[in-house]
Design a protein around this motif. Structure first.
Motif, PDB file in Angstrom:
ATOM      1  N   THR A 108       1.182  -1.046 -11.185  1.00  0.00           N
ATOM      2  CA  THR A 108       1.726   0.007 -10.762  1.00  0.00           C
ATOM      3  C   THR A 108       3.225  -0.109 -10.215  1.00  0.00           C
ATOM      4  OG1 THR A 108      -0.513   1.053  -9.981  1.00  0.00           O
ATOM      5  CG2 THR A 108       1.628   2.022  -9.213  1.00  0.00           C
ATOM      6  N   PHE A 109       3.313  -1.380  -9.356  1.00  0.00           N
ATOM      7  CA  PHE A 109       4.824  -1.635  -8.917  1.00  0.00           C
ATOM      8  C   PHE A 109       5.690  -1.871 -10.036  1.00  0.00           C
ATOM      9  CE2 PHE A 109       3.245  -1.974  -4.587  1.00  0.00           C
ATOM     10  CZ  PHE A 109       4.039  -1.559  -3.887  1.00  0.00           C
ATOM     11  N   VAL A 110       4.923  -2.419 -11.216  1.00  0.00           N
ATOM     12  CA  VAL A 110       5.869  -2.913 -12.235  1.00  0.00           C
ATOM     13  C   VAL A 110       6.292  -1.659 -13.042  1.00  0.00           C
ATOM     14  CG1 VAL A 110       5.817  -4.195 -14.523  1.00  0.00           C
ATOM     15  CG2 VAL A 110       4.846  -5.246 -12.620  1.00  0.00           C
ATOM     16  N   GLY A 111       5.426  -0.841 -13.203  1.00  0.00           N
ATOM     17  CA  GLY A 111       5.775   0.436 -13.832  1.00  0.00           C
ATOM     18  C   GLY A 111       6.587   1.149 -13.184  1.00  0.00           C
ATOM     19  N   LEU A 112       7.049   1.013 -11.782  1.00  0.00           N
ATOM     20  CA  LEU A 112       7.834   1.891 -10.974  1.00  0.00           C
ATOM     21  C   LEU A 112       9.165   1.510 -11.634  1.00  0.00           C
ATOM     22  CD1 LEU A 112       6.598   1.642  -7.538  1.00  0.00           C
ATOM     23  CD2 LEU A 112       6.487   3.387  -8.812  1.00  0.00           C
ATOM     24  N   PHE A 113       9.499   0.295 -12.074  1.00  0.00           N
ATOM     25  CA  PHE A 113      10.887  -0.166 -12.443  1.00  0.00           C
ATOM     26  C   PHE A 113      10.673  -0.111 -14.083  1.00  0.00           C
ATOM     27  CE2 PHE A 113      10.298  -1.919  -8.442  1.00  0.00           C
ATOM     28  CZ  PHE A 113      11.522  -1.735  -7.940  1.00  0.00           C
ATOM     29  N   THR A 114       9.691  -0.338 -14.798  1.00  0.00           N
ATOM     30  CA  THR A 114       9.723  -0.311 -16.364  1.00  0.00           C
ATOM     31  C   THR A 114       9.879   1.016 -16.835  1.00  0.00           C
ATOM     32  OG1 THR A 114       7.523  -0.608 -16.532  1.00  0.00           O
ATOM     33  CG2 THR A 114       8.695  -2.521 -16.614  1.00  0.00           C
ATOM     34  N   ASN A 115       9.367   1.914 -16.148  1.00  0.00           N
ATOM     35  CA  ASN A 115       9.590   3.675 -16.231  1.00  0.00           C
ATOM     36  C   ASN A 115      10.618   4.036 -15.513  1.00  0.00           C
ATOM     37  OD1 ASN A 115       7.323   3.024 -18.045  1.00  0.00           O
ATOM     38  ND2 ASN A 115       5.987   3.454 -16.623  1.00  0.00           N
ATOM     39  N   PHE A 116      11.568   3.389 -15.120  1.00  0.00           N
ATOM     40  CA  PHE A 116      12.430   4.111 -14.134  1.00  0.00           C
ATOM     41  C   PHE A 116      13.133   5.261 -14.704  1.00  0.00           C
ATOM     42  CE2 PHE A 116      16.988   4.255 -12.443  1.00  0.00           C
ATOM     43  CZ  PHE A 116      16.614   4.266 -11.028  1.00  0.00           C
ATOM     44  N   THR A 152      12.167   7.467 -17.181  1.00  0.00           N
ATOM     45  CA  THR A 152      11.413   8.453 -17.492  1.00  0.00           C
ATOM     46  C   THR A 152      10.428   8.702 -16.320  1.00  0.00           C
ATOM     47  OG1 THR A 152       9.833   6.817 -18.136  1.00  0.00           O
ATOM     48  CG2 THR A 152      11.339   7.493 -19.802  1.00  0.00           C
ATOM     49  N   ASP A 153      10.749   8.113 -15.085  1.00  0.00           N
ATOM     50  CA  ASP A 153       9.882   8.686 -14.049  1.00  0.00           C
ATOM     51  C   ASP A 153      10.338  10.083 -13.368  1.00  0.00           C
ATOM     52  OD1 ASP A 153       8.941   8.879 -11.478  1.00  0.00           O
ATOM     53  OD2 ASP A 153       8.633   6.517 -11.178  1.00  0.00           O
ATOM     54  N   SER A 154       9.254  10.785 -13.312  1.00  0.00           N
ATOM     55  CA  SER A 154       9.781  12.339 -13.132  1.00  0.00           C
ATOM     56  C   SER A 154      10.156  12.244 -11.430  1.00  0.00           C
ATOM     57  CB  SER A 154       8.275  13.025 -13.028  1.00  0.00           C
ATOM     58  OG  SER A 154       7.493  12.509 -12.098  1.00  0.00           O
ATOM     59  N   SER A 155      10.054  11.359 -10.648  1.00  0.00           N
ATOM     60  CA  SER A 155      10.530  11.419  -9.398  1.00  0.00           C
ATOM     61  C   SER A 155      11.957  11.000  -9.479  1.00  0.00           C
ATOM     62  CB  SER A 155       9.913  10.416  -8.499  1.00  0.00           C
ATOM     63  OG  SER A 155      10.011   8.871  -8.799  1.00  0.00           O
ATOM     64  N   VAL A 156      12.251  10.278 -10.180  1.00  0.00           N
ATOM     65  CA  VAL A 156      13.866   9.756 -10.430  1.00  0.00           C
ATOM     66  C   VAL A 156      14.532  10.965 -11.063  1.00  0.00           C
ATOM     67  CG1 VAL A 156      15.496   8.249 -11.494  1.00  0.00           C
ATOM     68  CG2 VAL A 156      13.535   7.375 -10.686  1.00  0.00           C
ATOM     69  N   GLN A 157      14.121  11.792 -12.001  1.00  0.00           N
ATOM     70  CA  GLN A 157      14.471  12.810 -12.515  1.00  0.00           C
ATOM     71  C   GLN A 157      14.896  13.939 -11.458  1.00  0.00           C
ATOM     72  OE1 GLN A 157      11.969  13.687 -15.971  1.00  0.00           O
ATOM     73  NE2 GLN A 157      13.120  12.119 -17.225  1.00  0.00           N
ATOM     74  N   TYR A 158      13.739  14.049 -10.812  1.00  0.00           N
ATOM     75  CA  TYR A 158      14.083  15.032  -9.676  1.00  0.00           C
ATOM     76  C   TYR A 158      15.045  14.876  -8.667  1.00  0.00           C
ATOM     77  CZ  TYR A 158      12.734  18.209  -5.748  1.00  0.00           C
ATOM     78  OH  TYR A 158      12.936  18.914  -4.729  1.00  0.00           O
ATOM     79  N   ARG A 159      15.252  13.501  -8.187  1.00  0.00           N
ATOM     80  CA  ARG A 159      16.358  13.161  -7.486  1.00  0.00           C
ATOM     81  C   ARG A 159      17.851  13.447  -7.890  1.00  0.00           C
ATOM     82  NH1 ARG A 159      12.157   9.697  -6.004  1.00  0.00           N
ATOM     83  NH2 ARG A 159      12.292   9.052  -3.561  1.00  0.00           N
ATOM     84  N   THR A 160      17.897  13.243  -9.485  1.00  0.00           N
ATOM     85  CA  THR A 160      19.182  13.641  -9.850  1.00  0.00           C
ATOM     86  C   THR A 160      19.520  15.008 -10.516  1.00  0.00           C
ATOM     87  OG1 THR A 160      18.144  12.694 -12.112  1.00  0.00           O
ATOM     88  CG2 THR A 160      19.254  11.053 -10.582  1.00  0.00           C
ATOM     89  N   PHE A 187       0.784  -1.135   0.170  1.00  0.00           N
ATOM     90  CA  PHE A 187       0.097  -0.189  -0.025  1.00  0.00           C
ATOM     91  C   PHE A 187       0.933   1.192  -0.056  1.00  0.00           C
ATOM     92  CE2 PHE A 187      -3.431  -2.476   2.355  1.00  0.00           C
ATOM     93  CZ  PHE A 187      -3.749  -3.264   1.122  1.00  0.00           C
ATOM     94  N   SER A 188       2.234   1.057   0.299  1.00  0.00           N
ATOM     95  CA  SER A 188       2.856   2.164   0.339  1.00  0.00           C
ATOM     96  C   SER A 188       3.364   2.786  -1.308  1.00  0.00           C
ATOM     97  CB  SER A 188       4.341   2.016   1.089  1.00  0.00           C
ATOM     98  OG  SER A 188       4.942   1.200   0.425  1.00  0.00           O
ATOM     99  N   VAL A 189       3.276   1.673  -2.067  1.00  0.00           N
ATOM    100  CA  VAL A 189       3.614   1.973  -3.343  1.00  0.00           C
ATOM    101  C   VAL A 189       5.069   2.797  -3.557  1.00  0.00           C
ATOM    102  CG1 VAL A 189       2.876   2.698  -5.876  1.00  0.00           C
ATOM    103  CG2 VAL A 189       1.151   2.271  -3.903  1.00  0.00           C
ATOM    104  N   SER A 190       5.950   1.761  -2.882  1.00  0.00           N
ATOM    105  CA  SER A 190       7.216   2.450  -2.869  1.00  0.00           C
ATOM    106  C   SER A 190       8.365   1.735  -3.693  1.00  0.00           C
ATOM    107  CB  SER A 190       7.669   2.696  -1.310  1.00  0.00           C
ATOM    108  OG  SER A 190       9.082   2.943  -1.170  1.00  0.00           O
ATOM    109  N   ARG A 191       8.974   2.234  -4.549  1.00  0.00           N
ATOM    110  CA  ARG A 191      10.211   1.820  -5.087  1.00  0.00           C
ATOM    111  C   ARG A 191      11.224   1.237  -4.136  1.00  0.00           C
ATOM    112  NH1 ARG A 191      11.424   5.337  -8.153  1.00  0.00           N
ATOM    113  NH2 ARG A 191      10.212   4.708 -10.036  1.00  0.00           N
ATOM    114  N   SER A 192      11.538   2.204  -3.031  1.00  0.00           N
ATOM    115  CA  SER A 192      12.625   1.999  -2.275  1.00  0.00           C
ATOM    116  C   SER A 192      12.293   0.721  -1.604  1.00  0.00           C
ATOM    117  CB  SER A 192      12.601   3.136  -1.330  1.00  0.00           C
ATOM    118  OG  SER A 192      12.826   4.439  -1.856  1.00  0.00           O
ATOM    119  N   ALA A 193      10.968   0.452  -0.984  1.00  0.00           N
ATOM    120  CA  ALA A 193      10.713  -0.532  -0.177  1.00  0.00           C
ATOM    121  C   ALA A 193      10.917  -1.907  -0.973  1.00  0.00           C
ATOM    122  CB  ALA A 193       9.260  -0.639   0.206  1.00  0.00           C
ATOM    123  N   VAL A 194      10.760  -1.812  -2.380  1.00  0.00           N
ATOM    124  CA  VAL A 194      11.017  -3.382  -3.147  1.00  0.00           C
ATOM    125  C   VAL A 194      12.328  -3.367  -3.274  1.00  0.00           C
ATOM    126  CG1 VAL A 194      10.693  -4.445  -5.478  1.00  0.00           C
ATOM    127  CG2 VAL A 194       8.820  -2.768  -4.246  1.00  0.00           C
TER     128      VAL A 194
END
Length: 459
Positions: free
Chosen positions: A304-312, A314-322, A254-261
């Motif tokens: 949604t979890f699969v999309g966290l990694f397949t769209n890694f 292009t993910d806006s949250s990843v781009q924001y981190r870098t 339910f956290s829908v968190s890439r970090s948790a996975v």
């Protein structure tokens, strides 16, 4: 107090702290009692709640952690209260972390600082001491496998409770934490604990953010599974522990968190390396069954979890981190070795770096960032060392579990500023202490293994 050795499984003898009158130390308040109270307050109290009337913004768990530090110091002035003494690699890591933070604080405050940054540095120093306090208290004050199991089982139960809170938030969208404000506490922020990620809701339970919630669940899930398997092996009631495991696992989803996975993958790699093929296949079957249930119960969540990694990429949250790494490296270069003191670079005054390694390098320099990783690595090594020293299967499994769990904060530190979040930080320091306590238990049991008579050993 003294430590007496009593037989457990397979004829091995493990220490139990007893009072002067011979009564079990577990019958009275001890380090484990404080640790249990700490973990339940830490997990079950919303992260936004701080104590009223204090000059610093601190949570009730931090106050109890600082009290634990005072108690740890006082008990080390005596030789008859049962507190452990002597070297321990987990405690060494805690001392190194304390040393580098005190040095960075002194270096940063030696020069002029704006009053707001100085106040934040003071607050972060207090929180650091509070976290160290609970780690040291558990490492030296929780004696014997029975008392350590009590602490870790409390952590599992606390994880199940926040799993229920997260489930309510996820299913209904209702934030129950707004009604969990206790007397003597106040909210430090008004943000909600329920977020949206695309078309899927993501929740925080009682923590400050879904990422933190997910990493907390990832750290507690292996412990819950350990006690479920342990109870079944011993012929004890085990369904309650599998229920806790399921609730914590649902909270992670339910956290829908890439970090948790990512954290759970690293932990799983360590666990699988030490498991038999039978246990590996059983764990794989349980995982697949759980995922099927989640797919049926919550359509779209697994996608949604699969999309966290397949769209890694292009993910806006990843781009924001870098995108702000140039600014980070420029700031690190200003205070390369000892940093500018923890807390002096804070939001919203400065840019937030969703990376604890970068944040530690800014706060405590490259030395501090290295020591932070070393502290967690030493805790993982302590758990694995306890596994090698012991021949009892349950102690060995717990050592393997703690060894894997302590790698999760290292992985998660690359995806968010972990030490800025009180719940996951407090849990990490408590588990560092637990790894040290398990190592002490394994070492104390070694000389007494065999069929010889048990004799009390005073500490």
């Amino acid at each position: 107090m003294a430590v007496e050795f009593r037989p457990v499984l397979n004829g091995h003898r493990y220490p139990r702290v007893v009072g002067i009158d011979g009564a079990p130390a577990g019958a009275r308040a001890d380090g484990a009692t404080i640790a249990v109270l700490y973990i339940l307050i830490l997990l079950c109290t919303p992260a936004a709640l701080i104590v009223r009337g204090l000059p610093l913004s601190v949570t009730p768990a931090a106050v109890l952690g600082f009290f634990g530090l005072v108690m740890w110091m006082l008990t080390h002035f005596t030789g008859n209260l049962g507190v452990a003494k002597g070297r321990n690699m987990a405690r060494t890591g805690l001392f190194l972390f304390l040393t580098v933070n005190l040095t960075a604080y002194g270096y940063g405050t030696y020069h002029w600082l704006p009053s707001d940054e100085l106040n934040m540095a003071d607050q972060l120093l207090f929180l650091t001491l509070a976290n160290l306090g609970i780690g040291l208290l558990v490492c030296d004050g929780v004696r014997g496998i029975d008392r350590l199991n009590t602490v870790l089982k409390a952590a599992v139960v606390g994880g199940a409770i926040i799993g229920v809170v997260g489930a309510i938030q996820f299913v209904t969208g209702f934030d129950v934490t707004r009604y969990m404000v206790l007397p003597g506490l106040r909210l430090s922020w008004e943000d909600l604990y329920v977020f949206e990620r695309g078309t899927v809701r993501r929740v925080s339970a009682t923590t400050a953010h879904p990422i933190e919630f997910g990493v907390v669940c990832a750290m507690l899930l292996p412990l819950a599974a350990h006690y479920a398997m342990r109870a079944k092996t011993l012929g004890e009631p085990f369904l309650r522990w599998w229920a806790c495991t399921a609730l914590i696992g649902a909270g992670l989803m339910f956290s829908v968190s890439r970090s948790a996975v990512l954290s759970l993958i690293v932990i799983g790699a360590v666990l699988v390396s030490g498991w038999t093929w039978r246990r590996r296949l059983r764990a794989l079957g349980l995982l697949l069954a759980f995922l099927v249930v989640m797919r049926v119960a919550v359509p779209g969540l697994l996608g949604t979890f699969v999309g966290l990694f397949t769209n890694f990429f292009t993910d806006s949250s990843v781009q924001y981190r870098t995108h702000d790494y140039d600014l980070a490296f420029a700031e690190i270069g200003e205070h390369l070795w000892l940093g500018r003191a923890s807390g002096t670079w804070y939001a919203p005054k400065y840019q937030v770096f969703d990376n604890q390694f970068i944040q530690s390098a800014i706060d405590t320099g490259l030395i501090g960032a290295a020591v932070y990783v070393l502290m967690l690595a030493l805790a993982a090594a302590a758990g694995l060392r306890a596994r090698r020293l012991s021949t009892d299967p349950h102690v060995r499994d717990l050592g393997l579990t703690l060894g894997g769990v302590m790698l999760a904060p290292i992985v998660a530190s690359a995806t968010f500023d972990l030490l800025s979040f009180a719940t996951v930080t407090g849990l990490a320091f408590l588990l560092i202490g637990a790894a040290g306590a398990l190592l002490r238990t394994a070492r104390e049991a070694q000389p007494m293994q065999g069929s010889g008579p048990a004799s009390p050993v005073t500490t």
